[in-house]
Design an enzyme around this catalytic site. Structure first.
Site, PDB file in Angstrom:
ATOM      1  CD  GLU A  96      -2.841   1.346   0.247  1.00  0.00           C
ATOM      2  OE1 GLU A  96      -2.486   2.106  -0.676  1.00  0.00           O
ATOM      3  OE2 GLU A  96      -3.941   0.761   0.254  1.00  0.00           O
TER       4      GLU A  96
ATOM      5  CE  LYS B 287       5.397   7.530  -4.857  1.00  0.00           C
ATOM      6  NZ  LYS B 287       5.545   8.866  -4.258  1.00  0.00           N
TER       7      LYS B 287
END
Ligand code: ADP
Ligand code: ASP
Ligand code: MG
Length: 816
Positions: free
Chosen positions: A606, A682
């Protein structure tokens, strides 16, 4: 009438013998009592070893025998007052003279027959019971010493003799009456055959001797005094949290002991069960503890699964072949071959197709079994219709026991899913038709883990243990440990999770501790550790084979992700804030995710995007619930936000970047952020988690840094920023002229991703983004006009650590 049996540790030395005698004296209370004793702890093993040495012609046997003698003599001299010692000392010496002669015979003959071995091992109980009797004598406690060989008659199956109950019963009742002296002391374990030759009742057989006496005397109770406070939910040497079972039925006790619970010898139960004599297991060293009661019926409130047991060192034998199908008598012949060799079958399964029969036997018999079976099926093997017996070694058997498991669905499901979650491969399964036990054969290397996993599953609803390995103890790693220390109690009390850190490492040092590392002084422990060695760390994790293990990568290292594959293969979960694995080649990323699902482990990352903001978790939930991602717009770099929120041309661009570095926002080389590489990783991860097979090379990146800034080291980079100040000022002025703010935006749309600086006008969500905030805007099939927006602090050690923490808890709670 009551029968009390004292095991080896209860008579191991003078002090313990005194304790046992005092327990007997307290119990006497005018009641006729039989005291049965084992040999002094370890003596039977020592006698066997000595006899084997003698048979091998090794003269060392003489010294060994001397050592056993010395031990017994020293117990006598400590136990019995000096004035009364001499008789007992000379009795013990006489017995050792006799033993010396027998052992010498074995030495000369170089042959140890089962009959001679019984003669030798029988001395253990003869000695201990004589010593106990002498101590009673010296305390003027009236009693009779009786020779069990005159009371218990057996066949001549030395080592494991079968009792002749009618004959033994009448002898016992004749010798032991409720009249006269009310205390009788007898050696356990030994008996005699029709010719009066010493036999033994099997290892651990003193329990059985006591049960035979109790049954034939119709005793009110049989008490087994040992070194644990009862029969426990699992072998306490394997499971540290094993609990005493307060009340258990005869059949449960029989199953547990049959499957390895050594606390009571399995044949003990039958005679007392037939006469419904209650049995108590009690602790000589904690006599006030309640102990375990074994009787016919157990209270309805008892656990359905009463205990777990295990047997190590077993072999699995499989007989397979197309020639077995539908042919009667195959299994009869298999068992005949084994029984002719006196090989005990512990476990049987047969596939419904009849194509294979699988049995488990003690490993020591594997070779003998394989020869016997291959001989029996020689004709079929030669014709190719049956294959030679397959033998698998280094296995163990575990069993779940409980009378009331029957008709209760879900127990075996729970058992095998707990094993599966922890990567324990089950080789064979058997469930008795009576459903009193479910047993499974597993690799011996998994035994400790498997038993602990099952114990936690069935008996420790109170908490579940999570075993942690943490690599990377810089800014984020240290915060993580602080948070773990702070939350430990709450996790245990509220969420039933107990975290144990078994290893930690930074780039220089590592510390591994199978007992766990205390969070109070981890820094000192780490400093005192060894040089970091990742292969050794991996080896330790594999070897210890802890259950429910989570490996946490808090590094930016390119090497640590190299361990993930091996860890997942071991069913060890991986929690990474390191982005390298998920942003490496797509195939590698997919492979890791596939391994996690195949091996029941979690692979959680996460914090790869937006620190602890719930971005990946939310995206996963969308996808799992059938939504599909159409477009993602995101501002994902804390560093770039900080830089463009603070740069307005009044201070040089270089100064603002230095500030960002000083505040701890940037990667060690700020170019990783400024070049957009970090943001590319990302958006790549978000695209992949959305289901697109993207690679880094597919992502468009319009660089705003002049190429010369990318050369040289970090200092030279700062110099180049100064040289190009006008370039940065121009970028700023253009945005301001357009009434917009500069944001470094990552976009994923129609399967393509790109990153770069954009002018954002005040009507956009992203315009109002301050400090280190991140924002991700998801446009999906469900969120079309009104996108799903996740926004908040997306960088910083404290929040990143908390995101990792949440992943650890998620990984640890899998299947709870
Ligand atoms: P004794 O010498 O008193 O007969 P044993 O050594 O034969 O004692 O048996 C007691 C031991 O059995 C305990 O010390 C314990 O380590 C072991 N054990 C194995 N399984 C169990 C279990 N389920 N409950 C209690 N003890 C067990
Ligand atoms: N002394 C024997 C043994 O060690 C019997 C017993 O202790 O129960 O096997
Ligand atoms: Mg025992």
């Amino acid at each position: 009438m009551q029968v009390l049996k004292f095991g080896g540790t209860s008579v191991a030395n003078a002090e313990n013998i005194k304790k046992s005698i005092s327990i007997v004296c307290n119990a006497l209370n005018g009641k006729p009592t039989v005291m049965v004793v084992s040999a002094l702890a370890g003596t039977t093993d020592q006698l066997i070893a000595t006899a084997k040495l003698a048979a091998e012609g090794d003269e060392q046997y003489v010294q060994q025998l001397k050592a056993i003698e010395t031990n017994h003599l020293s117990v006598v001299s400590q136990l019995i007052p000096v004035a009364a010692q001499s008789g007992t000392l000379s009795l013990v010496k006489r017995m050792f003279n006799e033993l010396d002669k027998i052992a010498e015979g074995v030495f000369i003959m170089r042959e140890l027959s089962p009959r001679a071995l019984d003669r030798i091992t029988g001395f253990g109980e003869l000695l201990s019971s004589r010593i106990v009797s002498a101590s009673l004598e010296s305390q003027h406690i009236p009693h009779h010493w009786l020779d069990s060989r005159e009371l218990i008659q057996t066949d001549s199956n030395y080592g494991f003799a079968a009792v002749d109950y009618p004959e033994s019963g009448s002898r016992i009742r004749e010798a032991i009456t409720s009249n006269g002296k009310s205390l009788y002391v007898l050696p356990g374990f030994i008996a005699a055959d029709k010719e009066g030759i010493t036999t033994t009742l099997g290892r651990g057989g003193s329990d059985y001797s006591a049960a035979i006496l109790a049954a034939e005397l119709q005793a009110d109770v049989l008490e087994i005094w040992t070194d644990v406070s009862g029969m426990m939910t699992a072998d306490p040497r394997l499971v540290s949290h094993a609990k005493v079972i307060p009340h258990i039925s005869y059949s449960e006790a029989m199953e547990l002991s049959h499957f390895g619970a050594k606390v009571i010898y399995a044949p003990t139960i039958q005679p007392v069960m037939n006469r419904e004599i209650p049995v108590w297991i009690k602790n000589t060293f904690a006599p006030a503890d309640a102990g375990t009661q074994i009787s016919g019926a157990v209270p309805a409130t008892s656990d359905r699964v009463c205990g777990l047991s295990s047997i190590g060192k077993i072999a699995l034998l499989s007989l397979e072949g197309s020639g077995m199908v539908g042919i009667p008598g195959i299994s009869r012949r298999l068992f005949e071959a084994l029984s002719e060799e006196r090989i005990n079958v512990m476990f049987i399964t047969q596939s419904s197709s009849e194509y294979a029969i699988c049995v488990a036997v003690e490993e020591a018999f594997a070779v003998k079994a394989s020869k016997a079976v291959d001989r029996m099926f020689g004709r079929e093997i030669a014709a190719g219709s049956i294959e030679p017996l397959k033998v698998e070694l280094s296995l163990s058997m575990i069993a779940l026991v409980g009378d009331r498991m029957r008709n209760r669905p879900g127990i075996s499901g729970k058992m095998f899913s707990a094993l599966g979650r922890n990567g324990v491969n089950v080789r064979a399964i058997a469930q008795g038709a009576s459903e009193k036990n479910i047993s499974a054969v597993i690799s011996h290397a998994d035994l400790r883990k498997a038993i602990n996993v099952l114990h936690e599953e069935f008996f420790e609803n109170s908490y579940k243990q999570v075993n942690l390995f943490i690599v990377g103890l810089g800014n984020v790693g240290s915060r993580l440990l602080e948070q773990l220390a702070q939350q430990q109690d709450q996790l245990r009390d509220q969420f039933r999770l107990q975290l144990r850190i078994r290893g930690m490492a930074n780039s220089r040092k590592m510390v591994l501790n199978e007992e766990g590392i205390s969070l109070d002084n981890w820094k000192q422990q780490l400093e005192a550790g060894n040089a970091t060695n990742l292969p050794a760390l991996l080896e330790f994790i594999k070897k210890q084979n802890f259950r429910n293990t989570v490996f946490v990568d808090v590094t930016a290292s390119g090497e640590v992700p190299g361990l993930y594959e091996a860890l997942l293969l071991q069913s060890v979960s991986v929690v990474a804030c390191n982005k390298i694995a998920c942003s490496s080649g797509y195939d590698h990323y997919r492979n890791l995710k596939g391994l996690a699902s195949d091996f029941n482990a979690s692979f959680l990352f996460e914090t790869n995007v937006g620190a602890s903001l719930p971005i990946i978790g939310t995206l996963n939930d969308l996808i799992r619930s059938g939504d599909s991602v159409r477009c993602i717009e995101a501002v994902l770099s804390g560093t770039l936000n900080y830089v463009f929120n603070n740069y307005d041309g009044t201070k040089p661009f270089a100064t603002v970047v230095r500030q960002a570095q000083a505040e701890g926002y940037t990667e060690p080389d700020p170019r990783t952020d400024l070049s957009g590489t970090d943001v590319m990783r990302k958006i790549l991860i978000l695209a992949r988690e959305s289901g697109y097979a993207l690679e880094m090379a597919d992502i468009g990146n319009e660089q705003f840094l002049p190429p010369s800034c990318m050369e040289g080291n970090v200092e030279q980079f700062y110099e180049q920023l100064l040289v190009h100040e006008a370039h940065f000022k121009k970028i700023f002025d253009q945005a301001q002229g357009a009434g917009a703010k500069l944001k470094y935006v990552a976009t994923f749309k129609e399967g393509k991703a790109f990153v770069g600086l954009q002018h954002i006008s005040p009507d956009k969500d992203m315009y109002h983004l301050y400090g280190k905030d991140n924002v991700v805007v998801f446009y999906t099939a469900r969120y079309q006009e009104q996108p799903l927006v996740i926004k908040g602090a997306g960088a910083g050690a404290e929040v990143t650590a908390s995101g990792i923490f949440a992943d650890i808890v998620r990984a640890g709670r899998v299947g709870v």
